[in-house]
Design an enzyme around this catalytic site. Structure first.
Site, short mmCIF file in Angstrom:
data_model
loop_
_atom_site.label_atom_id
_atom_site.label_comp_id
_atom_site.label_asym_id
_atom_site.label_seq_id
_atom_site.Cartn_x
_atom_site.Cartn_y
_atom_site.Cartn_z
N GLY A 16 10.67 -57.08 10.71
CA GLY A 16 10.04 -55.79 10.46
C GLY A 16 9.58 -55.72 9.02
N MET A 18 9.33 -54.16 4.95
CA MET A 18 10.31 -53.76 3.94
C MET A 18 10.79 -52.35 4.25
SD MET A 18 8.98 -55.18 0.27
CE MET A 18 10.33 -54.45 -0.65
N SER A 20 12.85 -51.36 6.44
CA SER A 20 13.09 -51.02 7.85
C SER A 20 14.56 -51.17 8.24
CB SER A 20 12.20 -51.88 8.76
OG SER A 20 12.54 -53.25 8.62
N GLY A 21 15.39 -51.67 7.33
CA GLY A 21 16.81 -51.78 7.64
C GLY A 21 17.23 -53.16 8.11
N ASP A 89 19.15 -64.15 4.98
CA ASP A 89 18.34 -62.97 4.64
C ASP A 89 17.06 -63.42 3.94
OD1 ASP A 89 17.77 -60.30 4.68
OD2 ASP A 89 19.02 -59.76 2.97
N GLU A 90 16.06 -62.55 3.92
CA GLU A 90 14.77 -62.79 3.25
C GLU A 90 14.18 -64.13 3.69
OE1 GLU A 90 13.72 -60.32 1.71
OE2 GLU A 90 15.49 -59.23 1.01
N CYS A 146 6.93 -44.30 7.55
CA CYS A 146 5.70 -44.33 6.76
C CYS A 146 5.80 -43.33 5.61
CB CYS A 146 4.50 -44.00 7.64
SG CYS A 146 2.95 -43.90 6.70
N CYS A 181 -1.95 -45.50 8.39
CA CYS A 181 -2.00 -45.28 6.94
C CYS A 181 -2.08 -46.59 6.14
CB CYS A 181 -0.77 -44.49 6.49
SG CYS A 181 -0.65 -42.86 7.23
P1 ADP Z 1 14.96 -54.10 4.57
O1 ADP Z 1 15.97 -55.21 4.52
O2 ADP Z 1 14.22 -54.05 5.89
O3 ADP Z 1 14.01 -54.08 3.40
P2 ADP Z 1 17.20 -52.43 3.92
O4 ADP Z 1 18.26 -52.69 4.94
O5 ADP Z 1 17.33 -53.13 2.59
O6 ADP Z 1 15.75 -52.72 4.55
O7 ADP Z 1 17.11 -50.88 3.59
C1 ADP Z 1 17.03 -49.89 4.58
C2 ADP Z 1 17.33 -48.55 3.91
O8 ADP Z 1 16.28 -48.25 3.00
C3 ADP Z 1 17.37 -47.36 4.83
O9 ADP Z 1 18.63 -47.19 5.47
C4 ADP Z 1 17.07 -46.21 3.89
O10 ADP Z 1 18.26 -45.79 3.25
C5 ADP Z 1 16.21 -46.84 2.80
N1 ADP Z 1 14.77 -46.51 2.83
C6 ADP Z 1 13.99 -46.37 1.74
N2 ADP Z 1 12.69 -46.14 2.08
C7 ADP Z 1 12.64 -46.13 3.43
C8 ADP Z 1 11.58 -45.97 4.39
N3 ADP Z 1 10.31 -45.77 4.00
N4 ADP Z 1 11.89 -46.05 5.69
C9 ADP Z 1 13.17 -46.25 6.08
N5 ADP Z 1 14.21 -46.41 5.23
C10 ADP Z 1 13.96 -46.37 3.92
ZN ZN Z 2 1.43 -43.14 8.36
#
Ligand code: ADP
Ligand code: ZN
Length: 202
Positions: A16, A18, A20-21, A89-90, A146, A181
């Site tokens: 997914g 950035m 997205s969790g 990860d990453e 978004c 968007c």
């Molecule tokens: P990823 O590894 O996909 O970059 P992370 O697990 O590091 O995501 O972070 C997810 C957390 O980021 C969410 O639980 C929320 O607290 C935070 N967050 C910040 N911006 C957003 C966003 N635009 N949508 C969803 N979560 C977000």
């Molecule tokens: Zn949007």
């Protein structure tokens, strides 16, 4: 989906954009494996030293100890062969060699959980994720929110004007955007505002 009962090896993907969790979900799965008393090892690429050198860190500041490797082959060197569950990860920073390494680990009976971006800042499939998705037993696609409209977001919007495919960064350099968007590359409006000469007084 967690598959936590079998001894056979497999590959699970958490992908997914950035924010997205993905890291949170990876950490959740690895903690569950720990609760199941499985031996766990976690890896991340050396390029990602944003928040910590020896931990994977989510944007919500969840953390888990990890080993840093310079390339996927190094994962094979660093594996304790008693390890049952391997978190990566990453993984989009690892390049195409990760496909072979993940396959070899799964063939050797390991549960391999891979988290990474599935598309780049232009919205294109991000190597090696497409191939890994085809070869995996389990796929979870995460969506962010978004930052423009609040709808579910599958894109990683770059906010700074840099030509490289890989620019490691976090809040301020990237944000999540939905299909509607998303503006591939840098948002046009912001580039225009940046390039426009100062307004003249009439
Ligand atoms: P990823 O590894 O996909 O970059 P992370 O697990 O590091 O995501 O972070 C997810 C957390 O980021 C969410 O639980 C929320 O607290 C935070 N967050 C910040 N911006 C957003 C966003 N635009 N949508 C969803 N979560 C977000
Ligand atoms: Zn949007």
């Amino acid at each position: 989906m967690d598959i936590v009962t079998s001894q056979v090896g497999w590959i699970e993907i958490v992908c997914g954009p950035m924010f997205s969790g993905k890291s949170e979900e990876l950490i959740r799965r690895l903690r569950r494996a720990g609760i199941a008393r499985k031996r766990v090892q976690v890896f991340k690429p050396a390029i990602d030293d944003r928040y910590s050198l020896d931990e994977i860190v989510s944007h919500g500041d969840q953390r888990m100890k990890s080993q840093v490797v310079n390339n996927p082959k190094e994962i094979l060197d660093r594996i304790d062969w008693r390890t049952q569950v391997i978190g990566i990860d990453e993984s989009n920073f690892f390049g195409p060699d990760l496909v072979d390494v993940a396959g070899r680990l799964a063939d050797a009976g390991k549960q391999v959980i891979i988290a990474g971006l599935d598309t780049d800042y232009l919205g294109r499939p991000f190597t090696p994720m497409p191939e890994l998705l085809c070869l995996a037993e389990s796929i979870t696609k995460m969506l962010a929110i978004c930052m423009r409209c609040g709808d579910p977001a599958k894109h990683t919007q770059r906010l700074v004007d840099m030509g490289d495919l890989i620019v490691v960064g976090a809040a301020g350099m990237y944000e999540a955007r939905c299909r509607r968007c998303f503006e591939p590359g840098v948002p046009k409006q912001e580039v225009l505002e940046f390039a426009r000469p100062p307004a003249r007084l009439a």
